[in-house]
Design an enzyme around this catalytic site. Structure first.
Site, PDB file in Angstrom:
ATOM      1  N   HIS A 130       0.877  -1.177   0.000  1.00 34.45           N
ATOM      2  CA  HIS A 130       0.000   0.000   0.000  1.00 34.45           C
ATOM      3  C   HIS A 130       0.918   1.232   0.000  1.00 34.45           C
ATOM      4  O   HIS A 130       2.033   1.176   0.510  1.00 34.45           O
ATOM      5  CB  HIS A 130      -0.835  -0.050   1.282  1.00 34.45           C
ATOM      6  CG  HIS A 130      -1.893   0.974   1.404  1.00 34.45           C
ATOM      7  ND1 HIS A 130      -1.635   2.261   1.807  1.00 34.45           N
ATOM      8  CD2 HIS A 130      -3.239   0.910   1.207  1.00 34.45           C
ATOM      9  CE1 HIS A 130      -2.774   2.939   1.850  1.00 34.45           C
ATOM     10  NE2 HIS A 130      -3.759   2.144   1.495  1.00 34.45           N
ATOM     11  N   ASP A 181       3.090  -4.473   7.924  1.00 37.78           N
ATOM     12  CA  ASP A 181       1.870  -3.692   7.765  1.00 37.78           C
ATOM     13  C   ASP A 181       0.690  -4.645   7.984  1.00 37.78           C
ATOM     14  O   ASP A 181       0.388  -5.479   7.131  1.00 37.78           O
ATOM     15  CB  ASP A 181       1.854  -3.087   6.352  1.00 37.78           C
ATOM     16  CG  ASP A 181       0.524  -2.422   6.024  1.00 37.78           C
ATOM     17  OD1 ASP A 181      -0.429  -2.544   6.803  1.00 37.78           O
ATOM     18  OD2 ASP A 181       0.455  -1.782   4.958  1.00 37.78           O
ATOM     19  N   GLN A 232      -4.513  -5.163   6.961  1.00 37.13           N
ATOM     20  CA  GLN A 232      -5.506  -6.123   6.451  1.00 37.13           C
ATOM     21  C   GLN A 232      -5.409  -7.481   7.135  1.00 37.13           C
ATOM     22  O   GLN A 232      -6.043  -8.435   6.679  1.00 37.13           O
ATOM     23  CB  GLN A 232      -5.332  -6.304   4.925  1.00 37.13           C
ATOM     24  CG  GLN A 232      -5.526  -5.042   4.117  1.00 37.13           C
ATOM     25  CD  GLN A 232      -6.955  -4.485   4.181  1.00 37.13           C
ATOM     26  OE1 GLN A 232      -7.900  -5.178   4.596  1.00 37.13           O
ATOM     27  NE2 GLN A 232      -7.125  -3.242   3.781  1.00 37.13           N
ATOM     28  N   LYS A 247     -10.435  -0.302  10.655  1.00 36.42           N
ATOM     29  CA  LYS A 247     -10.681  -1.468   9.801  1.00 36.42           C
ATOM     30  C   LYS A 247     -11.083  -2.682  10.635  1.00 36.42           C
ATOM     31  O   LYS A 247     -11.300  -3.760  10.108  1.00 36.42           O
ATOM     32  CB  LYS A 247      -9.437  -1.800   8.977  1.00 36.42           C
ATOM     33  CG  LYS A 247      -9.090  -0.731   7.936  1.00 36.42           C
ATOM     34  CD  LYS A 247      -7.912  -1.180   7.101  1.00 36.42           C
ATOM     35  CE  LYS A 247      -7.245  -0.054   6.360  1.00 36.42           C
ATOM     36  NZ  LYS A 247      -7.968   0.397   5.181  1.00 36.42           N
ATOM     37  N   CYS A 260      -4.769   2.552  -3.610  1.00 34.28           N
ATOM     38  CA  CYS A 260      -3.554   3.065  -2.953  1.00 34.28           C
ATOM     39  C   CYS A 260      -2.399   2.077  -3.114  1.00 34.28           C
ATOM     40  O   CYS A 260      -1.601   1.874  -2.194  1.00 34.28           O
ATOM     41  CB  CYS A 260      -3.787   3.340  -1.466  1.00 34.28           C
ATOM     42  SG  CYS A 260      -5.015   4.595  -1.177  1.00 34.28           S
TER      43      CYS A 260
HETATM   44  C1  LIG Z   1      -2.481  -2.966   3.411  1.00 30.22           C
HETATM   45  C2  LIG Z   1      -2.794  -1.578   3.878  1.00 30.22           C
HETATM   46  N1  LIG Z   1      -1.849  -0.865   4.479  1.00 30.22           N
HETATM   47  C3  LIG Z   1      -2.072   0.371   4.939  1.00 30.22           C
HETATM   48  C4  LIG Z   1      -3.295   0.961   4.812  1.00 30.22           C
HETATM   49  C5  LIG Z   1      -3.489   2.347   5.335  1.00 30.22           C
HETATM   50  O1  LIG Z   1      -4.403   2.367   6.369  1.00 30.22           O
HETATM   51  P1  LIG Z   1      -4.823   3.760   7.005  1.00 30.22           P
HETATM   52  O2  LIG Z   1      -5.417   4.569   5.892  1.00 30.22           O
HETATM   53  O3  LIG Z   1      -5.815   3.392   8.042  1.00 30.22           O
HETATM   54  O4  LIG Z   1      -3.597   4.380   7.536  1.00 30.22           O
HETATM   55  C6  LIG Z   1      -4.326   0.261   4.199  1.00 30.22           C
HETATM   56  C7  LIG Z   1      -5.652   0.891   4.002  1.00 30.22           C
HETATM   57  O5  LIG Z   1      -6.418   0.518   3.148  1.00 30.22           O
HETATM   58  C8  LIG Z   1      -4.077  -1.038   3.722  1.00 30.22           C
HETATM   59  O6  LIG Z   1      -5.027  -1.765   3.131  1.00 30.22           O
END
Ligand SMILES: Cc1ncc(COP(=O)(O)O)c(C=O)c1O
Length: 420
Positions: free
Chosen positions: A123, A201, A204, A227, A369
């Protein structure tokens, strides 16, 4: 144990709303999850009955606010099996958690010529902080490639890149586009054997499966409250105490200090050293309630439920003409989360999502993203994506399949087939 989805759905007030007279079918939990009444009520209870700042007042409601906020950290620590709350730093979200590591630990430990290793399925929040860091430091950013099918990491690329002895491996636990689940325990082992620290990270993964940071041996682990049934504006950075002890604070101000003199200060104990200024108090408290809710269901049950739904969706989609599904095939469900990205011929996903919306079905359309993955690797301008959670059932998937037929009829794809 299968989930009692009908009972769960009753806990989510938003699932009662109508979109143009049709029930809301929410298939975008990978973007943000819906919130159960208990979480919504916890926020309103805080404001209605004990709204006060934390860590300072000595009156009763201030003490209660502090107690409830800190209690939530204990719940989060136990949820991911951290050693103690000292290792749980509250941030705004996954993005801020990763940036915190980039701006503190990495700022101190990454120098000219050092390597940072990420993957092609990250992401943007696990790409951009590293692009900036390598520019600041004269370091090198490397990517682990996907395999030829573009559905998982390429084993040779992992080996080749790890042998370059990066200082940091920063990797997603589960892809928000492909759904691919990475064996992060084995990645951590390899990273450590090659002298690297590992940041995972978990945006998910923590909401959807059991996660044990100590079993994984993660050095840093980032995730978002919104989430996982919690409110927006609260996220978590788990980091090993031995690392947090030596990391400088990212922000300076109230709450993150023990004492301040004119030209110096002593930072606060962990984890408060990293939490400057008034915290997202109601967010922290409500995140604790979200954790209670998920714990009661059981994370293994959450995972099994999503696996069943993903299986159902992949089976159904396999017989829908003109649809291409991305990610691992149905016989690899153990390594696939509840995320199904797809395209319908060359119809733009924004058109797809708009037509879905006319049926009350909310899906995500765009680059998710993850532009290096979607645009450069998969060579798509955008993709449609449905994603599942505890309140979804087979009927929701059926509604999505029916919406695909509506898209095809609108764009006269079905007609072309008859003519041809
Ligand atoms: C794999 C992953 N990493 C990071 C993020 C970023 O999350 P946040 O916008 O809550 O910081 C997301 C959000 O969709 C994501 O799916």
């Amino acid at each position: 144990m299968s989930l009692d989805v009908e009972k769960i759905r009753k806990d989510f007030p938003i699932l009662k709303i109508k979109i143009d007279g049709k029930p809301l079918i929410y298939l975008d939990s990978a973007a943000t999850s819906q919130k159960p009444k208990k979480v919504i009520n916890a926020i309103s209870k805080y404001y209605k009955t004990y709204n006060a700042n934390i860590h300072r007042g000595v009156y009763q409601i201030a003490e209660k606010a502090t107690f409830e906020y800190e209690k939530s950290k204990k719940k989060v620590a136990s949820f991911i099996n951290a050693d103690s709350i000292e290792e749980i730093v509250y941030t705004r979200n996954t993005t801020e958690s990763i940036n915190l590591v980039a701006r503190t630990w990495a700022e101190q430990n990454i120098g000219k010529g050092d390597r940072i290793l990420i993957t092609e399925m990250e992401h943007h929040s696990n790409i951009v902080p590293w692009i900036d860091l390598v520019k600041r430091k004269g370091a090198i950013l490397d990517y682990i490639k996907l395999n030829q099918n573009h559905d998982e990491l390429d084993g040779n690329s992992v080996k080749e890149q790890m042998e370059k002895r990066p200082k940091l491996v920063a990797i997603t636990h589960a892809s928000n586009v492909l759904g691919t689940i990475v064996d992060v325990k084995s990645m951590a082992k390899t990273a450590h054997e090659n002298g690297a620290r590992i940041l995972i990270d978990g945006a998910q993964s923590v909401p959807h499966m059991p996660v044990d940071v100590r079993e994984i041996d993660a050095d840093f682990y980032a995730f978002s409250g919104h989430k996982m049934l919690g409110p927006t504006g609260i996220g978590v950075l788990y980091a090993k105490k031995e690392l947090l002890d030596y990391m400088p604070p990212m922000f300076g101000g109230g709450d993150m200090i023990k004492t301040v003199e004119r030209f110096s200060y002593t930072p606060n104990d962990l984890p408060w050293k990293f939490e400057a200024g008034t915290a997202n108090i109601e967010g922290g408290i409500a995140l604790g309630v979200a954790v209670d809710y998920l714990k009661k269901i059981g994370m293994k049950n959450v995972r099994d439920h999503e696996k069943r739904l993903t299986n159902y969706a992949l089976e159904k989609l396999s017989s829908v003409k003109h649809v291409k599904v991305y990610g691992l095939p149905v016989n690899r469900l153990d390594e696939r989360g509840g995320v199904v990205a797809f395209s319908i011929d060359d119809i733009h996903p924004h058109d797809v999502a708009s037509i879905f919306d006319t049926e009350g079905v909310a899906i995500r359309a765009g680059h998710h993203c993850a532009m290096p993955l979607v645009v450069e690797v998969l060579k798509q301008p955008a993709l449609s994506r449905m994603s599942f959670y505890i309140y979804n059932n087979e009927e929701d998937v059926d509604k999505a399949i029916a919406a695909i037929e509506k898209v095809k009829n609108t764009f006269k794809i079905n007609k072309t087939e008859v003519l041809a």
